[in-house]
Design a protein around this motif. Structure first.
Motif, mmCIF file in Angstrom:
data_model
loop_
_atom_site.group_PDB
_atom_site.id
_atom_site.type_symbol
_atom_site.label_atom_id
_atom_site.label_comp_id
_atom_site.label_asym_id
_atom_site.label_seq_id
_atom_site.Cartn_x
_atom_site.Cartn_y
_atom_site.Cartn_z
ATOM 1 N N VAL A 1 -36.668 -48.532 -7.143
ATOM 2 C CA VAL A 1 -37.471 -47.342 -6.887
ATOM 3 C C VAL A 1 -36.646 -46.092 -7.189
ATOM 4 N N PHE A 2 -35.367 -46.136 -6.791
ATOM 5 C CA PHE A 2 -34.507 -44.980 -7.028
ATOM 6 C C PHE A 2 -34.324 -44.748 -8.534
ATOM 7 N N ASP A 3 -34.138 -45.845 -9.279
ATOM 8 C CA ASP A 3 -34.011 -45.730 -10.738
ATOM 9 C C ASP A 3 -35.254 -45.083 -11.333
ATOM 10 N N SER A 4 -36.425 -45.553 -10.856
ATOM 11 C CA SER A 4 -37.669 -45.004 -11.369
ATOM 12 C C SER A 4 -37.772 -43.523 -11.051
ATOM 13 N N PHE A 5 -37.327 -43.151 -9.823
ATOM 14 C CA PHE A 5 -37.407 -41.737 -9.471
ATOM 15 C C PHE A 5 -36.469 -40.903 -10.336
ATOM 16 N N SER A 6 -35.270 -41.419 -10.581
ATOM 17 C CA SER A 6 -34.328 -40.621 -11.382
ATOM 18 C C SER A 6 -34.827 -40.514 -12.830
ATOM 19 N N ARG A 7 -35.530 -41.548 -13.312
ATOM 20 C CA ARG A 7 -36.135 -41.450 -14.646
ATOM 21 C C ARG A 7 -37.253 -40.424 -14.652
ATOM 22 N N PHE A 8 -38.017 -40.406 -13.538
ATOM 23 C CA PHE A 8 -39.116 -39.450 -13.401
ATOM 24 C C PHE A 8 -38.564 -38.028 -13.415
ATOM 25 N N TYR A 9 -37.483 -37.822 -12.633
ATOM 26 C CA TYR A 9 -36.903 -36.484 -12.577
ATOM 27 C C TYR A 9 -36.275 -36.098 -13.919
ATOM 28 N N ALA A 10 -35.730 -37.079 -14.633
ATOM 29 C CA ALA A 10 -35.088 -36.787 -15.920
ATOM 30 C C ALA A 10 -36.112 -36.378 -16.980
ATOM 31 N N SER A 11 -37.376 -36.744 -16.790
ATOM 32 C CA SER A 11 -38.386 -36.433 -17.811
ATOM 33 C C SER A 11 -38.919 -35.019 -17.631
ATOM 34 N N SER A 12 -39.413 -34.459 -18.744
ATOM 35 C CA SER A 12 -39.925 -33.090 -18.713
ATOM 36 C C SER A 12 -41.105 -32.974 -17.762
ATOM 37 N N ILE A 13 -42.058 -33.905 -17.880
ATOM 38 C CA ILE A 13 -43.270 -33.803 -17.061
ATOM 39 C C ILE A 13 -42.952 -34.088 -15.594
ATOM 40 N N GLY A 14 -42.024 -35.039 -15.349
ATOM 41 C CA GLY A 14 -41.641 -35.344 -13.972
ATOM 42 C C GLY A 14 -41.091 -34.116 -13.254
ATOM 43 N N LYS A 15 -40.167 -33.403 -13.900
ATOM 44 C CA LYS A 15 -39.596 -32.185 -13.303
ATOM 45 C C LYS A 15 -40.691 -31.169 -13.040
ATOM 46 N N LYS A 16 -41.597 -31.026 -14.034
ATOM 47 C CA LYS A 16 -42.646 -30.022 -13.900
ATOM 48 C C LYS A 16 -43.587 -30.343 -12.735
ATOM 49 N N ILE A 17 -43.856 -31.638 -12.525
ATOM 50 C CA ILE A 17 -44.729 -32.021 -11.415
ATOM 51 C C ILE A 17 -44.062 -31.662 -10.082
ATOM 52 N N LEU A 18 -42.733 -31.871 -10.003
ATOM 53 C CA LEU A 18 -42.019 -31.488 -8.782
ATOM 54 C C LEU A 18 -42.058 -29.974 -8.585
ATOM 55 N N VAL A 19 -41.924 -29.222 -9.676
ATOM 56 C CA VAL A 19 -41.997 -27.761 -9.580
ATOM 57 C C VAL A 19 -43.381 -27.348 -9.076
ATOM 58 N N ALA A 20 -44.416 -28.026 -9.587
ATOM 59 C CA ALA A 20 -45.782 -27.680 -9.189
ATOM 60 C C ALA A 20 -46.020 -28.002 -7.716
ATOM 61 N N LEU A 21 -45.562 -29.182 -7.273
ATOM 62 C CA LEU A 21 -45.795 -29.579 -5.876
ATOM 63 C C LEU A 21 -45.044 -28.658 -4.908
ATOM 64 N N THR A 22 -43.763 -28.357 -5.238
ATOM 65 C CA THR A 22 -43.013 -27.459 -4.356
ATOM 66 C C THR A 22 -43.588 -26.050 -4.422
ATOM 67 N N GLY A 23 -44.092 -25.664 -5.610
ATOM 68 C CA GLY A 23 -44.754 -24.362 -5.750
ATOM 69 C C GLY A 23 -45.966 -24.272 -4.841
ATOM 70 N N LEU A 24 -46.717 -25.364 -4.764
ATOM 71 C CA LEU A 24 -47.901 -25.398 -3.898
ATOM 72 C C LEU A 24 -47.499 -25.218 -2.431
ATOM 73 N N MET A 25 -46.403 -25.907 -2.032
ATOM 74 C CA MET A 25 -45.904 -25.744 -0.663
ATOM 75 C C MET A 25 -45.527 -24.284 -0.393
ATOM 76 N N LEU A 26 -44.845 -23.683 -1.366
ATOM 77 C CA LEU A 26 -44.367 -22.309 -1.162
ATOM 78 C C LEU A 26 -45.540 -21.324 -1.155
ATOM 79 N N ILE A 27 -46.580 -21.630 -1.935
ATOM 80 C CA ILE A 27 -47.786 -20.794 -1.901
ATOM 81 C C ILE A 27 -48.412 -20.838 -0.509
ATOM 82 N N GLY A 28 -48.469 -22.041 0.058
ATOM 83 C CA GLY A 28 -48.998 -22.192 1.413
ATOM 84 C C GLY A 28 -48.169 -21.400 2.410
#
Lengths: 236, 262
Positions: free
Chosen positions: A4-31
């Motif tokens: 699972v950790f490997d999959s997560f680090s691959r997710f974070y290493a990808s362009s879309i994965g990073k962007k999804i994290l930016v979007a989710l944390t952005g949503l939290m910060l908007i709230g």
């Protein structure tokens, strides 16, 4: 676990994965930005209202609530900033030879300055925390800023805010930061729905307008607090 | 027919060496010439003067092959909307205009010569998943596999991508998301594309990242520059498909492979 950790680090290493994290944390910060504004507008409901609200935040879950919120927000900010800085570095590297002429046809100025508005807001958040949360370089921690509320000695948030915005340089920096936050939100709000794969041709214009309205609301609400104290002498 | 006198600023570069803009005067250009025909005329004159002609990509000159490129006055394929460079005509310019002509610039598109760039990165992304694996025998009966009109039309819209690279050239980050999303999306919406959907999505996105393209910042310059008007909603879909595929990969079951064979 490690799979699972490997999959997560691959997710974070990808362009879309990073962007999804930016979007989710952005949503939290908007709230957070919205809740923060609504709470702070209690300053216009008088001294007791905002002091009671401040006391409630400090004592929720026997004082644990505020720390849960702080840890969550700190994590959100860290992920949002680290991922966007890394994405921006990649973006700059993706075009080493610049154009002689490069015209933007449809994108906004705000969308081109997200990293600048974002990093300035980060610097502002640090200042803001030192100003009102850690209270360094002022006397907001002294007994002069304690008050009796229903027989309990609580922090006088009201007096602290009034005194804080009576100082012109602080007020000015707050206004500039809020203008940049508003610019950041005007692109970031609707952008997050695209990154999370939610936008449609019908909903995109709604997200865009909602983003502009939200950005306007955040600026107007926060600027109202600063301006009414600094220029119009509210509470002084 | 009227004629135009134009001033060109053309990028000249040999592979691996630094490039520069060359000022080239282009007098008496017929206004019914296409942009590529204007470049042909300029090149004829350069050759007759014993100078090196400007290298540029072209093939069908009908707006369907995706070979022509060029950043014209800061916009891929020039100022005309939904038009390739070969279909752009000189009547869109005025006599006395200065026209900047540059290659599509991206780290993933290295310059081969002058205005010619290597778009092989797009081919490698396609090879990483932009296909379906089917038995190529006798053709299936027509309509044996029912596909709704809306879905069929959408897939056709995405399939209109000619792979020219204007999306990369227009993006401030040189991101290839519009290309990749169209090529993955045209198959991901169709029943024939379902068996390999997750593998396709992960493979193409990973290859895109590996090629050194930038990241999408949702500014939609790609859509505005695309000669085939591919919608950024395909990027929305790619983001969604990627998230689903990544979660399945992280948490889903990996089928146990029986021993032996290969």
């Amino acid at each position: 676990m490690s799979a699972v950790f490997d999959s997560f680090s691959r997710f974070y290493a990808s362009s879309i994965g990073k962007k999804i994290l930016v979007a989710l944390t952005g949503l939290m910060l908007i709230g957070f930005v919205f809740g923060h504004l609504v709470g702070n507008l209690l300053i216009f409901a008088g001294q007791d209202a905002i002091n009671e609200y401040g006391h409630l935040l400090q004592t929720a879950l026997h004082g644990g609530g505020v720390w849960i919120a702080r840890v969550g927000l700190l994590a959100a900010v860290l992920i949002h900033v680290v991922a966007t800085v890394s994405l921006t570095k990649q973006n700059n590297a993706a075009r080493p030879d610049k154009y002689g002429q490069h015209k933007a046809q449809v994108s906004s100025k705000s969308s081109h300055t997200m990293i600048l508005s974002g990093l300035t807001i980060l610097a502002f958040v640090v200042y803001h925390l030192l100003h009102y949360t850690v209270r360094i370089g002022n006397s907001f921690n002294s007994d002069a800023y304690k008050i009796d509320l229903h027989g309990e000695k609580v922090h006088n948030v009201y007096k602290m805010v009034i005194d804080g915005f009576s100082w012109a340089p602080a007020s000015l920096f707050y206004l500039i930061a809020m203008a940049l936050l508003s610019s950041h939100l005007s692109h970031g709000f609707s952008s997050l729905f695209q990154t999370l794969g939610i936008s449609t041709d019908k909903s995109e214009p709604v997200f865009k307008k909602a983003g502009y309205a939200f950005a306007g609301l955040i600026f107007a609400g926060n600027a109202a607090i600063v301006l009414s104290i600094w220029l119009f002498g509210y509470g002084r | 027919m009227s004629q135009l006198n134009l001033h060109l600023k053309v990028w000249r570069q040999n592979a691996g060496q630094p490039g520069h803009f060359q000022d080239i005067e282009a007098p008496e250009i017929p206004d019914h010439a296409s942009f590529l025909e204007m470049m042909d005329i300029v090149n004829e004159r350069l050759i007759s003067k014993g100078q090196e002609p400007v290298a540029f990509d072209h093939d069908c000159r009908e707006g369907i092959c995706g070979m022509c490129s060029m950043q014209i006055n800061g916009v891929p394929h020039g100022p005309e909307k939904a038009t390739t460079t070969c279909q752009l005509h000189m009547r869109k310019f005025r006599t006395g205009d200065t026209i900047w002509v540059e290659p599509f610039r991206a780290k993933a598109f290295p310059v081969i010569k002058d205005l010619v760039v290597d778009r092989g990165a797009f081919d490698r992304i396609q090879q990483a998943g932009g296909f379906i694996s089917v038995r190529t025998g006798a053709p299936q009966d027509a309509n044996a596999l029912p596909i709704g009109k809306v879905v069929a039309d959408a897939a056709m819209d995405a399939a209109a991508c000619i792979g020219c690279g204007a999306c990369v050239a227009a993006c401030k980050n040189a991101s290839a998301m519009l290309f990749v999303s169209a090529k993955a999306g045209q198959l991901n919406v169709l029943p024939q594309g379902q068996p390999e959907k997750d593998r396709r999505t992960l493979g193409m996105v990973r290859q895109m990242d590996k090629e050194g393209f930038g990241n999408c910042t949702n500014q939609y310059e790609c859509e505005a520059a695309c000669p085939k008007e591919i919608s950024v909603r395909w990027i929305t879909k790619l983001n969604r498909d990627y998230a689903v595929a990544a979660v399945k990969e992280a948490l889903g079951n990996t089928p146990k492979v029986a021993g032996g064979g290969d």
